[in-house]
Design a protein around this motif. Structure first.
Motif, mmCIF file in Angstrom:
data_model
loop_
_atom_site.group_PDB
_atom_site.id
_atom_site.type_symbol
_atom_site.label_atom_id
_atom_site.label_comp_id
_atom_site.label_asym_id
_atom_site.label_seq_id
_atom_site.Cartn_x
_atom_site.Cartn_y
_atom_site.Cartn_z
ATOM 1 N N ARG A 10 -14.544 24.403 -20.792
ATOM 2 C CA ARG A 10 -13.969 25.727 -20.905
ATOM 3 C C ARG A 10 -12.848 25.916 -19.897
ATOM 4 O O ARG A 10 -12.967 25.497 -18.747
ATOM 5 N N SER A 11 -11.773 26.549 -20.345
ATOM 6 C CA SER A 11 -10.710 26.973 -19.429
ATOM 7 C C SER A 11 -10.183 28.304 -19.961
ATOM 8 O O SER A 11 -10.579 28.757 -21.036
ATOM 9 N N THR A 12 -9.313 28.914 -19.235
ATOM 10 C CA THR A 12 -8.780 30.209 -19.685
ATOM 11 C C THR A 12 -7.917 30.053 -20.930
ATOM 12 O O THR A 12 -7.721 31.019 -21.666
ATOM 13 N N ARG A 13 -7.439 28.857 -21.189
ATOM 14 C CA ARG A 13 -6.525 28.667 -22.312
ATOM 15 C C ARG A 13 -7.117 27.846 -23.457
ATOM 16 O O ARG A 13 -6.591 27.884 -24.570
#
Length: 306
Positions: free
Chosen positions: A51-54
């Motif tokens: 998971r990442s913000t993008r």
């Protein structure tokens, strides 16, 4: 054991690379999808997504797990859809238990009309004279009279069963028309033998009030089949107590005359039995409704004593 919601959230998220898009497809909130996936990862003890913000990408374990479960999930979805269709679309094998006489006289003649309405329903009928365990033996429907209601089974009345006294015009020739049951006492009769006990059957006549009369006829012919009794009565051999529905065509043609029109033998009712569960398969629901409609509109007049 994982829930379908957890697995579906994972597969949708993997396919769309987005919790929010998976939520849109599933019709739930993004938070619910994220929570389902987190619960799945906790249960499996491994991380399925990076998971990442993008971005949202599968881990190596997640990719392997996706390949293993995605096809199975689609199979489960198809099975659920088909099960839903089975509840709505009348189709499949319909297992029915009923006696041969009921089948030949009343239900089989309806089969063509029923099949025209519901061509995808396949009748699988067992014609036999016995009490069945409807649910235990896997029947969808049973038709008969006097069955004990076991747990989970309901009954709907189709028609009342009555015997009426009849005789041929040739037998009545030169005789006064009987006006009371006692006028028939000891008269020559075609008598029914029980197929179960082998004993001769005696009947109690009743009227529309409180009247009762135990009628004993002098046996001149003994049969164990109502159709054979009909034939003997038409020959003029004597008085017969016949099912009203069976005597009806002969009464209409004048081959038999009904005696004592205010009196009859009450044999109870014939009913349709089926599971009491709310989500009946469509094939069962439409067959029960079809029988009720037909008997109430068409055959009830033949079973009435009046």
């Amino acid at each position: 054991m994982e829930t379908l919601g957890n697995l579906e959230s994972f597969v949708c998220a993997a396919q769309s690379s987005s919790f929010s898009e998976a939520a849109r497809r599933m019709g739930i909130s993004s938070a619910a999808v994220s929570k389902n996936v987190a619960r799945l990862e906790a249960n499996l003890g491994t991380r399925l997504f990076q998971r990442s913000t993008r971005s949202l990408t599968l881990t190596e374990a997640g990719e392997l797990f996706y390949q293993q479960v995605s096809g199975g999930l689609e199979t489960i979805r198809d099975a659920i859809t088909q099960l839903g269709d089975a509840r709505e679309v009348p189709a499949g094998r319909l297992r029915v238990n009923l006696s041969p006489s009921l089948a030949y006289d009343y239900v089989l003649p309806l089969l063509k009309t029923f099949k025209e309405r519901y061509p995808a329903v396949v009748p699988d009928w067992h014609l036999e004279i016995r009490r069945v365990d409807l649910i235990g033996e896997g029947f969808d429907v049973a038709i008969g009279g006097g069955m004990e209601l076991s747990p989970g089974v309901v009954a709907r009345e189709l028609a009342k069963l009555h015997l009426v006294a009849v005789a041929a015009p040739s037998w009545l020739e030169g005789k006064p028309l009987p006006t009371t049951p006692s006028d028939l006492q000891g008269e020559d009769g075609i008598v029914m033998r029980s197929t179960n006990s082998g004993r001769l059957l005696n009947w109690t006549l009743r009227d529309f009030g409180e009247g009762r009369f135990d009628l004993d006829l002098n046996p001149v012919a003994i049969m164990n089949d109502p159709e054979a009794m009909c034939s003997c009565a038409v020959m003029g051999l004597g008085v017969a107590l016949l099912p009203l529905d069976r005597a009806w065509p002969r009464l209409q043609r004048g081959e038999l005359i009904r005696l004592l029109p205010d009196w009859y033998v009450d044999l109870g009712v014939v009913s349709v039995y089926y599971s009491s569960k709310k989500s009946l398969p469509a094939k069962t629901r439409v067959f029960v409704d079809f029988l009720l409609e037909h008997f109430q509109k068409t055959l009830c007049q033949h079973f009435r004593a009046d």
